[in-house]
Design an enzyme around this catalytic site. Structure first.
Site, PDB file in Angstrom:
ATOM      1  N   GLY A 196      -5.130  -5.575   6.708  1.00 49.50           N
ATOM      2  CA  GLY A 196      -6.308  -4.727   6.626  1.00 49.50           C
ATOM      3  C   GLY A 196      -7.456  -5.153   7.519  1.00 49.50           C
ATOM      4  O   GLY A 196      -8.214  -4.314   8.016  1.00 49.50           O
ATOM      5  N   THR A 210      -1.409   0.962   6.916  1.00 54.30           N
ATOM      6  CA  THR A 210      -0.924  -0.089   6.030  1.00 54.30           C
ATOM      7  C   THR A 210      -0.768  -1.340   6.872  1.00 54.30           C
ATOM      8  O   THR A 210      -0.695  -1.277   8.093  1.00 54.30           O
ATOM      9  CB  THR A 210       0.402   0.324   5.344  1.00 54.30           C
ATOM     10  OG1 THR A 210       0.812  -0.716   4.457  1.00 54.30           O
ATOM     11  CG2 THR A 210       1.505   0.600   6.344  1.00 54.30           C
ATOM     12  N   GLY A 211      -0.723  -2.486   6.195  1.00 48.82           N
ATOM     13  CA  GLY A 211      -0.583  -3.729   6.932  1.00 48.82           C
ATOM     14  C   GLY A 211      -1.833  -4.586   6.825  1.00 48.82           C
ATOM     15  O   GLY A 211      -2.600  -4.439   5.870  1.00 48.82           O
ATOM     16  N   VAL A 264     -11.820  -7.411  -0.075  1.00 50.79           N
ATOM     17  CA  VAL A 264     -11.539  -5.974  -0.008  1.00 50.79           C
ATOM     18  C   VAL A 264     -10.892  -5.701   1.346  1.00 50.79           C
ATOM     19  O   VAL A 264     -11.378  -6.179   2.378  1.00 50.79           O
ATOM     20  CB  VAL A 264     -12.842  -5.155  -0.170  1.00 50.79           C
ATOM     21  CG1 VAL A 264     -12.613  -3.690   0.150  1.00 50.79           C
ATOM     22  CG2 VAL A 264     -13.397  -5.316  -1.588  1.00 50.79           C
ATOM     23  N   GLY A 265      -9.812  -4.945   1.348  1.00 54.22           N
ATOM     24  CA  GLY A 265      -9.117  -4.663   2.606  1.00 54.22           C
ATOM     25  C   GLY A 265      -9.534  -3.327   3.202  1.00 54.22           C
ATOM     26  O   GLY A 265     -10.594  -2.778   2.885  1.00 54.22           O
ATOM     27  N   ASP A 266      -8.687  -2.812   4.035  1.00 55.31           N
ATOM     28  CA  ASP A 266      -8.982  -1.545   4.729  1.00 55.31           C
ATOM     29  C   ASP A 266      -8.763  -0.311   3.842  1.00 55.31           C
ATOM     30  O   ASP A 266      -9.364   0.738   4.057  1.00 55.31           O
ATOM     31  CB  ASP A 266      -8.070  -1.401   5.966  1.00 55.31           C
ATOM     32  CG  ASP A 266      -6.586  -1.402   5.583  1.00 55.31           C
ATOM     33  OD1 ASP A 266      -6.193  -2.232   4.732  1.00 55.31           O
ATOM     34  OD2 ASP A 266      -5.824  -0.585   6.113  1.00 55.31           O
ATOM     35  N   THR A 305       0.823  -1.210   0.000  1.00 51.31           N
ATOM     36  CA  THR A 305       0.000   0.000   0.000  1.00 51.31           C
ATOM     37  C   THR A 305       0.852   1.252   0.000  1.00 51.31           C
ATOM     38  O   THR A 305       1.859   1.300   0.700  1.00 51.31           O
ATOM     39  CB  THR A 305      -0.860   0.054   1.286  1.00 51.31           C
ATOM     40  OG1 THR A 305      -1.685  -1.099   1.308  1.00 51.31           O
ATOM     41  CG2 THR A 305      -1.731   1.284   1.353  1.00 51.31           C
TER      42      THR A 305
HETATM   43  N1  ASP Z   1      -3.665  -2.760   4.052  1.00 53.58           N
HETATM   44  C1  ASP Z   1      -3.542  -3.503   2.823  1.00 53.58           C
HETATM   45  C2  ASP Z   1      -4.644  -4.542   2.772  1.00 53.58           C
HETATM   46  O1  ASP Z   1      -4.893  -5.198   3.761  1.00 53.58           O
HETATM   47  C3  ASP Z   1      -2.236  -4.172   2.640  1.00 53.58           C
HETATM   48  C4  ASP Z   1      -0.976  -3.410   3.018  1.00 53.58           C
HETATM   49  O2  ASP Z   1      -1.020  -2.270   3.392  1.00 53.58           O
HETATM   50  O3  ASP Z   1       0.110  -3.997   2.978  1.00 53.58           O
HETATM   51  O4  ASP Z   1      -5.182  -4.730   1.706  1.00 53.58           O
END
Ligand code: ASP
Length: 324
Positions: free
Chosen positions: A236, A233-234, A211-213, A182
Site C-alpha cells: 500500500g 492491491t499489494g 493505514v494502507g492504501d 485485499t
Molecule cells: N494494499 C493492502 C495494504 O497495503 C494490502 C494488499 O492488498 O495485499 O494494506
C-alpha cells in the site's frame, strides 16, 4: 485503437460535445450489460454475489458493497473482515472504502471489531458530511448505526500470527495469489454507471495503527463515472506514494486503455519506488464502456472478470516473471 488515435478521436469529439465524447465512444465499443471486476481468486465468489444483487434490481453501489461483504463475512478468507490477518501486536484492524457514480465516497481506517468495514464506509458516505472516519471514532459511529461488535481474530488467524511471532519473522509476508490482503471491486451496470469498493485487513504484521492504501480514495480506489474506475492491491505504501488508482483513471481519461493505464502506473511505481523489486502491486481497471484489464509488478496476480453471464479468473500480465 492505439492510445494516440483513441485520444485524438476522443479529443476531437470532446471539443464538439464535452462529455459527449465518452458517450460517442460508448456507442462505438460498449460492452452490453454489466461488467464486474475484482481482485484475486476470491473475486470469483464475490462477483457471483455482486451479479445476483444487480440481477435482483440492486444498484451498482449495492453490487460492489454486497459483493465484497461476502468475503468480509468468510472467516476462512484470512485477509479481509472476520479472520483478517492481525497486525504485529495481534489486533485485527480493518481499512475499507466505497465510491459511487455521483463521485461520492466514504471510508474507514484502523477500524476494529466490525466485520463489514465497507458497509460502515457506505454509511459514512450516506449519513455524514465527511468522507473518512478512523479508529475509535469509526467504531463508535458503526455501533451507533447498528453494526455489531465482534471478535475478528479467529483460531486460524491467531495461530498464523503466533507462528510468525515464534519464528521471530518480522518480514512482511510476501503478497501474492496465495497470500494477499485485499478485495477490491469495480463494476459497471447495464446503463454504464460505475462504482467501486475496497476492503482489507491490510499488510500482515503491519505496525499497530498503520493505514494502507485501501481506504484512501485515489490510492486504493478511484471512480469517475465519466471515465472509468480502478483499484489496487499489494504494498500500500507504494500505491499511496503514487496516488495509484486516481492516476490509472486519469490515464484512461487521456485515452489509455485499461491495460495501458495499469501498466503505465505499475511502471511508474517501479521507476520511483526504490525497493520495488521484491514488492507486489497490482491494479485492475474498468472504463466507461466496459473494457477491463489489470497489471502487476510480480507474476501471480489474478483477478476475476464477470460479464455476459461468464465469470472467470484471469492471470494478470506483470513486469517481472517468477524466477526471473
Ligand atoms: N494494499 C493492502 C495494504 O497495503 C494490502 C494488499 O492488498 O495485499 O494494506
Amino acid at each position: 485503437m492505439n492510445s494516440r488515435r483513441r485520444f485524438l478521436s476522443l479529443s476531437a469529439l470532446g471539443s464538439l460535445t464535452g462529455l459527449g465524447t465518452v458517450k460517442a465512444f460508448a456507442q462505438e465499443k460498449s460492452v452490453n450489460g454489466s461488467v464486474i471486476l475484482s481482485t484475486w481468486n476470491i473475486g470469483i465468489r464475490a462477483n457471483v454475489r455482486a451479479n445476483e444483487v444487480l440481477e435482483s434490481g440492486g444498484s451498482v453501489l449495492d453490487c460492489v458493497e454486497k459483493g465484497v461483504n461476502l468475503i468480509e463475512n468468510d472467516p476462512n478468507a484470512g485477509t479481509v473482515g472476520i479472520g483478517g490477518f492481525p497486525d504485529e501486536e495481534g489486533h485485527v484492524t480493518l481499512d475499507a472504502c466505497i465510491m459511487d457514480s455521483a463521485q461520492r465516497c466514504g471510508s474507514v481506517a484502523f477500524l476494529q471489531h466490525i466485520k463489514n468495514p465497507v458497509s460502515v464506509a457506505r454509511k459514512v458516505m450516506e449519513e455524514t458530511k465527511h468522507v473518512m472516519l478512523v479508529g475509535e471514532g469509526a467504531l463508535n459511529f458503526a455501533l451507533k448505526h447498528g453494526f455489531k461488535k465482534e471478535i475478528l481474530l479467529t483460531e486460524r488467524s491467531l495461530a498464523g500470527w503466533k507462528k510468525r511471532i515464534a519464528e521471530r519473522d518480522d518480514q512482511l509476508p510476501e503478497i501474492n495469489v496465495e497470500n494477499h490482503d485485499t478485495i477490491g471491486m469495480v463494476a459497471r451496470d447495464a446503463n454504464g454507471n460505475l462504482a467501486g469498493s475496497c476492503t482489507t485487513s491490510g499488510a500482515g504484521m503491519k505496525l499497530h495503527g498503520r493505514v494502507g492504501d485501501s481506504p484512501i480514495i485515489g490510492a486504493g480506489l478511484y471512480v469517475d463515472n465519466d471515465v472509468g474506475a480502478a483499484c489496487a492491491t499489494g504494498w500500500g505504501e507504494a500505491v499511496i506514494e503514487n496516488a495509484g488508482s486516481a492516476m490509472v483513471v486519469e490515464l484512461m481519461r487521456h485515452g489509455r486503455s485499461p491495460q495501458e493505464a495499469c501498466e503505465e502506473i505499475v511502471q511508474r511505481i517501479a521507476n520511483k519506488f526504490q525497493e520495488w523489486k521484491p514488492i507486489q502491486v497490482g491494479f485492475i481497471a474498468l472504463n466507461k464502456v466496459g473494457e477491463t484489464d489489470g497489471f502487476a509488478i510480480q507474476e501471480g496476480f489474478t483477478y476475476a472478470h464477470h460479464s455476459g453471464g461468464q465469470n472467470q479468473s484471469i492471470k494478470s500480465k506483470s513486469l517481472l516473471k517468477r524466477d526471473a
